[in-house]
Design a protein around this motif. Structure first.
Motif, PDB file in Angstrom:
ATOM      1  N   TRP A  36     -40.622 101.943  40.783  1.00 42.42           N
ATOM      2  CA  TRP A  36     -39.783 101.168  41.689  1.00 42.42           C
ATOM      3  C   TRP A  36     -39.143 102.121  42.691  1.00 42.42           C
ATOM      4  CZ3 TRP A  36     -39.569  95.971  41.855  1.00 42.42           C
ATOM      5  CH2 TRP A  36     -40.042  95.264  40.745  1.00 42.42           C
ATOM      6  N   ARG A  38     -36.653 102.044  46.407  1.00 44.80           N
ATOM      7  CA  ARG A  38     -35.733 101.204  47.158  1.00 44.80           C
ATOM      8  C   ARG A  38     -35.460 101.815  48.521  1.00 44.80           C
ATOM      9  NH1 ARG A  38     -30.169 102.043  43.575  1.00 44.80           N
ATOM     10  NH2 ARG A  38     -29.722 104.200  44.226  1.00 44.80           N
ATOM     11  N   VAL A  48     -36.738 105.270  42.536  1.00 38.80           N
ATOM     12  CA  VAL A  48     -35.668 104.902  41.610  1.00 38.80           C
ATOM     13  C   VAL A  48     -36.072 105.205  40.173  1.00 38.80           C
ATOM     14  CG1 VAL A  48     -34.284 103.000  40.709  1.00 38.80           C
ATOM     15  CG2 VAL A  48     -34.827 103.102  43.157  1.00 38.80           C
ATOM     16  N   ASP A  89     -26.199 100.224  45.296  1.00 35.99           N
ATOM     17  CA  ASP A  89     -27.546  99.878  44.835  1.00 35.99           C
ATOM     18  C   ASP A  89     -28.197  98.835  45.737  1.00 35.99           C
ATOM     19  OD1 ASP A  89     -26.255 100.013  41.495  1.00 35.99           O
ATOM     20  OD2 ASP A  89     -27.534 101.520  42.474  1.00 35.99           O
ATOM     21  N   TYR A  93     -36.028  96.514  47.137  1.00 37.61           N
ATOM     22  CA  TYR A  93     -36.714  97.220  46.062  1.00 37.61           C
ATOM     23  C   TYR A  93     -38.205  96.925  46.127  1.00 37.61           C
ATOM     24  CZ  TYR A  93     -32.332  98.665  43.965  1.00 37.61           C
ATOM     25  OH  TYR A  93     -31.121  99.266  43.732  1.00 37.61           O
TER      26      TYR A  93
END
Length: 117
Positions: A36, A38, A48, A89, A93
């Motif tokens: 993943w 982002r 990530v 955050d 993503y």
């Protein structure tokens, strides 16, 4: 070729949790690692978390202890459990699959995660 479809993004308050899913189809037998990434507005895309076909994992320092990546090989799906979410955050993503013998690196379309303070 490999196709990736993400799901599970959304809006959550700080401290909350979300789980992202990424379902792979096509030449899934070629997939080695999945991960993943982002990308926040105005920033570069960053890794990530990642997981190999053998289950070895990697996490960026910023998410260690809060995010967990897992993989269901039978379902050709990778998950990202995100706990204790922070406003930083917030990003789109992207799911990523490495398939060296089947087209190289593949990307999903991205899913938006927004964490409100």
């Amino acid at each position: 070729q490999v196709q990736l479809v993400e799901s599970g993004g959304g809006l959550v308050q700080a401290g909350g949790s979300l789980r992202l899913s990424c379902a792979a189809s096509g030449d899934t037998i070629c997939i080695s690692a999945m991960g993943w990434y982002r990308q926040a507005p105005g920033k570069e895309r960053e890794l990530v978390a990642a997981i190999t076909s053998g289950g070895s994992t990697y996490y960026a320092d910023s998410v260690k202890g809060r995010f967990t990546i897992s993989r269901d090989n039978a379902k050709n799906t990778v998950y990202l459990q995100m706990n204790s979410l922070k406003p930083e955050d917030t990003a789109v993503y992207y799911c990523n699959a490495e398939a060296p013998l089947c087209g190289g690196v593949h990307w999903g379309q991205g899913t938006q995660v927004t964490v409100s303070s």
